[in-house]
Write a protein that holds these residues in place. Structure first.
Motif, mmCIF file in Angstrom:
data_model
loop_
_atom_site.group_PDB
_atom_site.id
_atom_site.type_symbol
_atom_site.label_atom_id
_atom_site.label_comp_id
_atom_site.label_asym_id
_atom_site.label_seq_id
_atom_site.Cartn_x
_atom_site.Cartn_y
_atom_site.Cartn_z
ATOM 1 N N GLY A 21 -46.887 28.681 9.416
ATOM 2 C CA GLY A 21 -45.533 28.756 8.888
ATOM 3 C C GLY A 21 -45.410 30.013 8.046
ATOM 4 O O GLY A 21 -46.283 30.306 7.226
ATOM 5 N N ILE A 22 -44.353 30.769 8.257
ATOM 6 C CA ILE A 22 -44.190 32.057 7.588
ATOM 7 C C ILE A 22 -42.845 32.083 6.868
ATOM 8 O O ILE A 22 -41.791 31.917 7.499
ATOM 9 C CB ILE A 22 -44.266 33.218 8.603
ATOM 10 N N ASP A 23 -42.904 32.250 5.549
ATOM 11 C CA ASP A 23 -41.693 32.344 4.719
ATOM 12 C C ASP A 23 -40.728 31.183 4.975
ATOM 13 O O ASP A 23 -39.518 31.376 5.144
ATOM 14 C CB ASP A 23 -40.981 33.681 4.950
ATOM 15 N N LEU A 61 -44.469 19.236 6.204
ATOM 16 C CA LEU A 61 -45.029 18.611 7.409
ATOM 17 C C LEU A 61 -43.973 18.521 8.502
ATOM 18 O O LEU A 61 -44.240 18.858 9.667
ATOM 19 C CB LEU A 61 -45.581 17.232 7.070
ATOM 20 N N HIS A 62 -42.764 18.076 8.156
ATOM 21 C CA HIS A 62 -41.707 17.915 9.155
ATOM 22 C C HIS A 62 -41.260 19.255 9.741
ATOM 23 O O HIS A 62 -40.924 19.333 10.933
ATOM 24 C CB HIS A 62 -40.515 17.189 8.532
ATOM 25 N N VAL A 63 -41.268 20.297 8.934
ATOM 26 C CA VAL A 63 -40.906 21.625 9.445
ATOM 27 C C VAL A 63 -41.988 22.149 10.386
ATOM 28 O O VAL A 63 -41.693 22.659 11.470
ATOM 29 C CB VAL A 63 -40.649 22.604 8.282
ATOM 30 N N LEU A 64 -43.251 22.024 9.989
ATOM 31 C CA LEU A 64 -44.345 22.484 10.846
ATOM 32 C C LEU A 64 -44.350 21.719 12.176
ATOM 33 O O LEU A 64 -44.663 22.290 13.226
ATOM 34 C CB LEU A 64 -45.685 22.301 10.141
ATOM 35 N N ALA A 65 -43.989 20.443 12.128
ATOM 36 C CA ALA A 65 -44.016 19.598 13.326
ATOM 37 C C ALA A 65 -42.762 19.725 14.170
ATOM 38 O O ALA A 65 -42.655 19.072 15.215
ATOM 39 C CB ALA A 65 -44.223 18.147 12.925
ATOM 40 N N GLY A 66 -41.801 20.525 13.733
ATOM 41 C CA GLY A 66 -40.588 20.696 14.519
ATOM 42 C C GLY A 66 -39.621 19.536 14.418
ATOM 43 O O GLY A 66 -38.671 19.451 15.200
ATOM 44 N N ALA A 72 -34.737 29.035 6.910
ATOM 45 C CA ALA A 72 -35.229 30.397 7.123
ATOM 46 C C ALA A 72 -36.734 30.332 7.353
ATOM 47 O O ALA A 72 -37.402 29.380 6.950
ATOM 48 C CB ALA A 72 -34.910 31.295 5.929
ATOM 49 N N GLY A 73 -37.262 31.356 8.024
ATOM 50 C CA GLY A 73 -38.689 31.414 8.296
ATOM 51 C C GLY A 73 -39.020 31.051 9.731
ATOM 52 O O GLY A 73 -38.149 30.668 10.518
ATOM 53 N N THR A 74 -40.286 31.166 10.067
ATOM 54 C CA THR A 74 -40.759 30.901 11.428
ATOM 55 C C THR A 74 -41.946 29.954 11.409
ATOM 56 O O THR A 74 -42.705 29.901 10.434
ATOM 57 C CB THR A 74 -41.172 32.207 12.136
ATOM 58 N N VAL A 75 -42.103 29.207 12.497
ATOM 59 C CA VAL A 75 -43.266 28.345 12.706
ATOM 60 C C VAL A 75 -43.871 28.736 14.051
ATOM 61 O O VAL A 75 -43.325 28.415 15.100
ATOM 62 C CB VAL A 75 -42.887 26.851 12.709
ATOM 63 N N ILE A 180 -52.617 17.213 14.899
ATOM 64 C CA ILE A 180 -52.262 15.858 14.481
ATOM 65 C C ILE A 180 -51.660 15.942 13.078
ATOM 66 O O ILE A 180 -52.250 16.511 12.164
ATOM 67 C CB ILE A 180 -53.490 14.933 14.449
ATOM 68 N N PHE A 181 -50.471 15.358 12.926
ATOM 69 C CA PHE A 181 -49.809 15.286 11.626
ATOM 70 C C PHE A 181 -49.891 13.845 11.119
ATOM 71 O O PHE A 181 -49.544 12.914 11.851
ATOM 72 C CB PHE A 181 -48.344 15.705 11.740
ATOM 73 N N ALA A 182 -50.337 13.685 9.879
ATOM 74 C CA ALA A 182 -50.465 12.350 9.292
ATOM 75 C C ALA A 182 -49.768 12.334 7.936
ATOM 76 O O ALA A 182 -50.119 13.118 7.049
ATOM 77 C CB ALA A 182 -51.937 11.970 9.139
#
Length: 243
Positions: A21-23, A61-66, A72-75, A180-182
């Motif tokens: 995750g960036i910015d 976690l929810h942002v990284l998992a889509g 703003a920012g990128t994953v 895996i996201f927990a």
């Protein structure tokens, strides 16, 4: 394949990242949940995300998992087909990606009570187009590997909390997910059961070189991960190797 070159705050993360995750910035109304957060996670690495309530743990976690699109920012996610930016994908594309690239274990398991343990594990395989007999066979094997032999035909309400979480771990593994996201996977369990479930989760990911991202309030859980990422007020407050 493209190399992900996101910043890592606090502690350098050597090697090629599986997800970065960036910015990342996200707001809920006037509340800033994430404030230009950057994090990079390698293959086979387990990372605990900690912080007080409202610090942005679950949002990250929810942002990284889509699940949540950042303001703003990128994953960036490295897949077998190349590196993709999850943040720019359409909702349907992100849903499809979550089904193939990610596995999820939540505090209450989020299992379907009307289905049996084996049916819950087989469900993501069926959604991916697997034949019913193949999906059922894979589900049985995964349950056996997690010490759940003989409970495949039971519904979720007939299982203990620890058994239900192991079913959730089996489901997360079913599609050969790379991350895996927990989210508080041991929060509703007693200490002994929590330790056993966490051990099963760490073993299930480590043996296949999966990345594991765990949101937790429990320092004992965090100590068993490779890294601890601490958030406060939507910002990285520490990124360190677990003791």
């Amino acid at each position: 394949m493209a190399r992900i070159s996101g910043r890592s705050t606090g502690r350098a993360c050597g090697g090629e990242a599986r997800i970065a995750g960036i910015d990342l910035t996200h707001r809920y109304g006037s509340t800033v949940a994430l404030d230009a957060v950057a994090v990079s996670i390698r293959d086979g690495e387990s990372v605990a995300i900690m912080g007080p309530s409202g610090s942005g743990k679950s949002t990250l976690l929810h942002v990284l998992a889509g699940i949540v699109r950042p303001d703003a920012g990128t994953v960036m996610l490295r897949t077998a087909r190349g590196t993709v930016d999850i943040a720019t994908m359409k909702d349907r594309e992100r849903s499809a990606l979550r089904l193939t690239e990610f596995g999820f274990v939540f505090q209450q398991g989020m299992l379907i009570p009307e289905l049996t343990a084996a049916e819950n594990v087989a469900l993501p395989l069926l959604l991916n187009g697997a034949r019913r007999t193949e999906a059922a066979h894979t589900a049985e094997n995964l349950l056996d590997e997690l010490g759940l032999h003989g409970i495949s035909g039971r519904r979720i309400g007939q299982l203990s909390g620890g058994q239900a979480q192991r079913v959730a771990i089996a489901r997360a593994r079913a599609t050969q997910a790379r991350v895996i996201f927990a989210d508080e996977p041991t929060g509703a369990l007693d200490s002994r059961t929590a330790s056993d479930v966490l051990g099963a989760l760490l073993a299930a990911t480590a043996e296949r070189g999966c990345s594991l991202v765990v949101v937790t309030h429990d320092e004992d859980v965090a100590a068993r991960c490779d890294r601890v990422l601490r958030l406060r007020d939507g910002r990285i407050d520490g990124d360190e190797a677990a003791r």
